[in-house]
Design a protein around this motif. Structure first.
Motif, PDB file in Angstrom:
ATOM      1  N   SER A   1      78.664 -21.004  27.254  1.00 40.98           N
ATOM      2  CA  SER A   1      77.641 -20.051  26.827  1.00 40.98           C
ATOM      3  C   SER A   1      77.998 -18.626  27.249  1.00 40.98           C
ATOM      4  CB  SER A   1      76.276 -20.444  27.383  1.00 40.98           C
ATOM      5  OG  SER A   1      76.270 -20.349  28.789  1.00 40.98           O
ATOM      6  N   ARG A   2      78.884 -18.479  28.240  1.00 42.04           N
ATOM      7  CA  ARG A   2      79.318 -17.145  28.663  1.00 42.04           C
ATOM      8  C   ARG A   2      80.113 -16.437  27.582  1.00 42.04           C
ATOM      9  NH1 ARG A   2      81.923 -18.421  34.458  1.00 42.04           N
ATOM     10  NH2 ARG A   2      83.357 -19.556  33.135  1.00 42.04           N
ATOM     11  N   TYR A   3      80.652 -17.187  26.639  1.00 36.04           N
ATOM     12  CA  TYR A   3      81.518 -16.612  25.613  1.00 36.04           C
ATOM     13  C   TYR A   3      80.784 -16.399  24.293  1.00 36.04           C
ATOM     14  CZ  TYR A   3      84.663 -18.206  29.175  1.00 36.04           C
ATOM     15  OH  TYR A   3      85.249 -18.432  30.391  1.00 36.04           O
ATOM     16  N   GLU A   4      79.464 -16.538  24.299  1.00 35.85           N
ATOM     17  CA  GLU A   4      78.672 -16.268  23.094  1.00 35.85           C
ATOM     18  C   GLU A   4      78.479 -14.767  22.984  1.00 35.85           C
ATOM     19  OE1 GLU A   4      75.034 -18.354  23.373  1.00 35.85           O
ATOM     20  OE2 GLU A   4      75.961 -20.299  23.148  1.00 35.85           O
ATOM     21  N   GLY A   5      78.008 -14.342  21.850  1.00 38.14           N
ATOM     22  CA  GLY A   5      77.692 -12.930  21.685  1.00 38.14           C
ATOM     23  C   GLY A   5      78.469 -12.302  20.548  1.00 38.14           C
ATOM     24  N   LYS A   6      78.383 -10.982  20.491  1.00 42.09           N
ATOM     25  CA  LYS A   6      78.982 -10.261  19.381  1.00 42.09           C
ATOM     26  C   LYS A   6      80.507 -10.231  19.478  1.00 42.09           C
ATOM     27  CE  LYS A   6      78.939  -5.589  21.337  1.00 42.09           C
ATOM     28  NZ  LYS A   6      80.357  -5.310  21.227  1.00 42.09           N
ATOM     29  N   GLU A   7      81.116 -10.051  18.328  1.00 38.70           N
ATOM     30  CA  GLU A   7      82.570  -9.888  18.287  1.00 38.70           C
ATOM     31  C   GLU A   7      82.937  -8.605  19.026  1.00 38.70           C
ATOM     32  OE1 GLU A   7      84.784 -11.944  17.035  1.00 38.70           O
ATOM     33  OE2 GLU A   7      83.624 -13.241  15.733  1.00 38.70           O
ATOM     34  N   LEU A   8      84.085  -8.607  19.680  1.00 37.49           N
ATOM     35  CA  LEU A   8      84.542  -7.426  20.403  1.00 37.49           C
ATOM     36  C   LEU A   8      85.519  -6.652  19.535  1.00 37.49           C
ATOM     37  CD1 LEU A   8      85.108  -9.207  23.817  1.00 37.49           C
ATOM     38  CD2 LEU A   8      83.145  -7.842  23.139  1.00 37.49           C
ATOM     39  N   ASP A   9      85.444  -5.333  19.607  1.00 39.17           N
ATOM     40  CA  ASP A   9      86.282  -4.474  18.787  1.00 39.17           C
ATOM     41  C   ASP A   9      87.545  -4.058  19.518  1.00 39.17           C
ATOM     42  OD1 ASP A   9      84.361  -4.457  16.734  1.00 39.17           O
ATOM     43  OD2 ASP A   9      83.264  -2.831  17.721  1.00 39.17           O
ATOM     44  N   GLU A  10      88.487  -3.555  18.755  1.00 35.90           N
ATOM     45  CA  GLU A  10      89.720  -3.020  19.319  1.00 35.90           C
ATOM     46  C   GLU A  10      89.376  -1.904  20.296  1.00 35.90           C
ATOM     47  OE1 GLU A  10      93.546  -0.426  17.771  1.00 35.90           O
ATOM     48  OE2 GLU A  10      92.324  -1.515  16.325  1.00 35.90           O
ATOM     49  N   GLY A  11      90.033  -1.889  21.459  1.00 39.02           N
ATOM     50  CA  GLY A  11      89.809  -0.854  22.455  1.00 39.02           C
ATOM     51  C   GLY A  11      88.738  -1.166  23.475  1.00 39.02           C
ATOM     52  N   GLU A  12      87.957  -2.213  23.248  1.00 39.35           N
ATOM     53  CA  GLU A  12      86.920  -2.571  24.228  1.00 39.35           C
ATOM     54  C   GLU A  12      87.560  -3.195  25.457  1.00 39.35           C
ATOM     55  OE1 GLU A  12      83.064  -4.320  23.389  1.00 39.35           O
ATOM     56  OE2 GLU A  12      83.497  -4.066  21.249  1.00 39.35           O
ATOM     57  N   VAL A  13      86.972  -2.907  26.605  1.00 40.54           N
ATOM     58  CA  VAL A  13      87.443  -3.479  27.863  1.00 40.54           C
ATOM     59  C   VAL A  13      86.880  -4.883  27.974  1.00 40.54           C
ATOM     60  CG1 VAL A  13      87.394  -3.255  30.376  1.00 40.54           C
ATOM     61  CG2 VAL A  13      87.605  -1.223  28.944  1.00 40.54           C
ATOM     62  N   VAL A  14      87.739  -5.837  28.316  1.00 40.84           N
ATOM     63  CA  VAL A  14      87.327  -7.234  28.364  1.00 40.84           C
ATOM     64  C   VAL A  14      87.897  -7.905  29.616  1.00 40.84           C
ATOM     65  CG1 VAL A  14      89.260  -8.029  26.956  1.00 40.84           C
ATOM     66  CG2 VAL A  14      87.179  -9.346  26.983  1.00 40.84           C
ATOM     67  N   VAL A  15      87.099  -8.790  30.198  1.00 40.36           N
ATOM     68  CA  VAL A  15      87.512  -9.576  31.350  1.00 40.36           C
ATOM     69  C   VAL A  15      88.162 -10.860  30.837  1.00 40.36           C
ATOM     70  CG1 VAL A  15      86.672 -10.904  33.326  1.00 40.36           C
ATOM     71  CG2 VAL A  15      85.722  -8.649  32.833  1.00 40.36           C
ATOM     72  N   VAL A  16      89.303 -11.214  31.407  1.00 39.54           N
ATOM     73  CA  VAL A  16      90.014 -12.423  31.007  1.00 39.54           C
ATOM     74  C   VAL A  16      89.847 -13.458  32.109  1.00 39.54           C
ATOM     75  CG1 VAL A  16      92.245 -13.400  30.373  1.00 39.54           C
ATOM     76  CG2 VAL A  16      91.692 -11.061  29.716  1.00 39.54           C
ATOM     77  N   GLU A  17      89.232 -14.587  31.749  1.00 40.74           N
ATOM     78  CA  GLU A  17      89.079 -15.702  32.681  1.00 40.74           C
ATOM     79  C   GLU A  17      90.071 -16.781  32.310  1.00 40.74           C
ATOM     80  OE1 GLU A  17      84.953 -16.662  32.183  1.00 40.74           O
ATOM     81  OE2 GLU A  17      84.347 -15.172  33.677  1.00 40.74           O
ATOM     82  N   ALA A  18      90.393 -17.638  33.260  1.00 37.16           N
ATOM     83  CA  ALA A  18      91.362 -18.703  33.028  1.00 37.16           C
ATOM     84  C   ALA A  18      90.645 -20.046  32.936  1.00 37.16           C
ATOM     85  CB  ALA A  18      92.386 -18.732  34.153  1.00 37.16           C
ATOM     86  N   GLU A  19      91.139 -20.902  32.062  1.00 34.49           N
ATOM     87  CA  GLU A  19      90.570 -22.231  31.882  1.00 34.49           C
ATOM     88  C   GLU A  19      90.626 -23.001  33.199  1.00 34.49           C
ATOM     89  OE1 GLU A  19      91.299 -26.196  29.108  1.00 34.49           O
ATOM     90  OE2 GLU A  19      92.860 -24.676  29.238  1.00 34.49           O
TER      91      GLU A  19
ATOM     92  N   LYS B   1      89.221 -22.207  36.039  1.00 30.90           N
ATOM     93  CA  LYS B   1      89.133 -21.348  37.231  1.00 30.90           C
ATOM     94  C   LYS B   1      87.791 -20.626  37.243  1.00 30.90           C
ATOM     95  CE  LYS B   1      93.408 -22.310  38.143  1.00 30.90           C
ATOM     96  NZ  LYS B   1      93.705 -23.339  39.080  1.00 30.90           N
ATOM     97  N   GLU B   2      87.335 -20.261  38.437  1.00 27.83           N
ATOM     98  CA  GLU B   2      86.038 -19.611  38.597  1.00 27.83           C
ATOM     99  C   GLU B   2      86.119 -18.098  38.410  1.00 27.83           C
ATOM    100  OE1 GLU B   2      83.005 -21.088  39.230  1.00 27.83           O
ATOM    101  OE2 GLU B   2      84.076 -22.945  38.846  1.00 27.83           O
ATOM    102  N   GLU B   3      87.120 -17.471  39.001  1.00 33.76           N
ATOM    103  CA  GLU B   3      87.208 -16.011  39.020  1.00 33.76           C
ATOM    104  C   GLU B   3      88.022 -15.473  37.852  1.00 33.76           C
ATOM    105  OE1 GLU B   3      85.612 -14.181  41.206  1.00 33.76           O
ATOM    106  OE2 GLU B   3      84.985 -15.776  42.552  1.00 33.76           O
ATOM    107  N   ALA B   4      87.766 -14.233  37.493  1.00 27.78           N
ATOM    108  CA  ALA B   4      88.537 -13.553  36.452  1.00 27.78           C
ATOM    109  C   ALA B   4      89.951 -13.293  36.961  1.00 27.78           C
ATOM    110  CB  ALA B   4      87.869 -12.239  36.095  1.00 27.78           C
ATOM    111  N   CYS B   5      90.928 -13.373  36.074  1.00 27.21           N
ATOM    112  CA  CYS B   5      92.310 -13.159  36.490  1.00 27.21           C
ATOM    113  C   CYS B   5      92.893 -11.855  35.955  1.00 27.21           C
ATOM    114  CB  CYS B   5      93.187 -14.336  36.077  1.00 27.21           C
ATOM    115  SG  CYS B   5      93.300 -14.594  34.304  1.00 27.21           S
TER     116      CYS B   5
END
Length: 196
Positions: free
Chosen positions: A135-153, A155-159
């Motif tokens: 459910s954390r990955y629901e929501g609007k599509e992200l556009d080019e240039g937007e800052v995004v956090v990358v999480e790993a399958e 794992k708990e913390e962002a990498c």
């Protein structure tokens, strides 16, 4: 961007008017951080500006790095801020196979996001994920240039955190190419840097 160890350059104090402008810019860019902004940058505290290699500016409070900015790119939070307030940032997830490449500073490619373990925003806000973790990955599509956090399958913390080179809708359609070419990742020079 920060693959090698880096040492901070010249350190200077940020004027209070510039500090207010930075707070406003952070709230505009990351609206979910608004309730926590006084915790991140207290109003009466002094913000420091540090020059880093490759025309990167780092904003720090005391000895804790907060945000960095490459030339005129948007302010990007340090991973310590992301770990402190993970719910405040848009996120994507990479599959297990991409983890070692991301943590070694490689470019994040689209197949790492579109494979079975990867997750991208659904683009449909009315759609509900079957798994609560997804459910954390629901929501609007992200556009080019937007800052995004990358999480790993798995794992708990962002990498990693960085700017998307192409939008998530395009990533889903093409399923190949560069998704994020530079960013701040766990264990890089910015993560290891000590501020005194």
């Amino acid at each position: 961007m920060f693959k090698k160890d880096i040492s901070p350059g010249a350190k200077s104090k940020v004027k209070s008017s510039v500090q207010r402008a930075i707070r406003t810019k952070i709230i505009d860019t990351y609206p979910l951080l608004a309730p926590h902004i006084d915790e991140i940058i207290p109003k009466k505290s002094q913000l420091d500006l540090l020059k880093l290699p490759d025309r990167v500016t780092l904003y720090a409070h005391d000895t804790s790095p907060l945000f960095f900015q490459h030339m005129d790119d948007p302010l990007i939070p340090h991973l310590r801020i992301v770990h402190q307030f993970p719910q405040c940032f848009p996120r994507v997830r990479i599959d297990r196979g991409a983890i070692r490449f991301v943590l070694s500073g490689a470019t994040l490619m689209a197949p790492g996001l579109t494979s079975a373990g990867g997750r991208l925003p659904s683009g449909d806000t009315s759609e509900r994920a079957s798994d609560e973790a997804d459910s954390r990955y629901e929501g609007k599509e992200l556009d080019e240039g937007e800052v995004v956090v990358v999480e790993a399958e798995g794992k708990e913390e962002a990498c990693m955190i960085g700017q998307l080179r192409i939008g998530t809708k395009e990533i889903k359609e093409k399923k190949k190419g560069v998704a994020i070419d530079q960013g701040h990742f766990l264990g890089d020079g910015l993560w290891k840097m000590v501020l005194d």
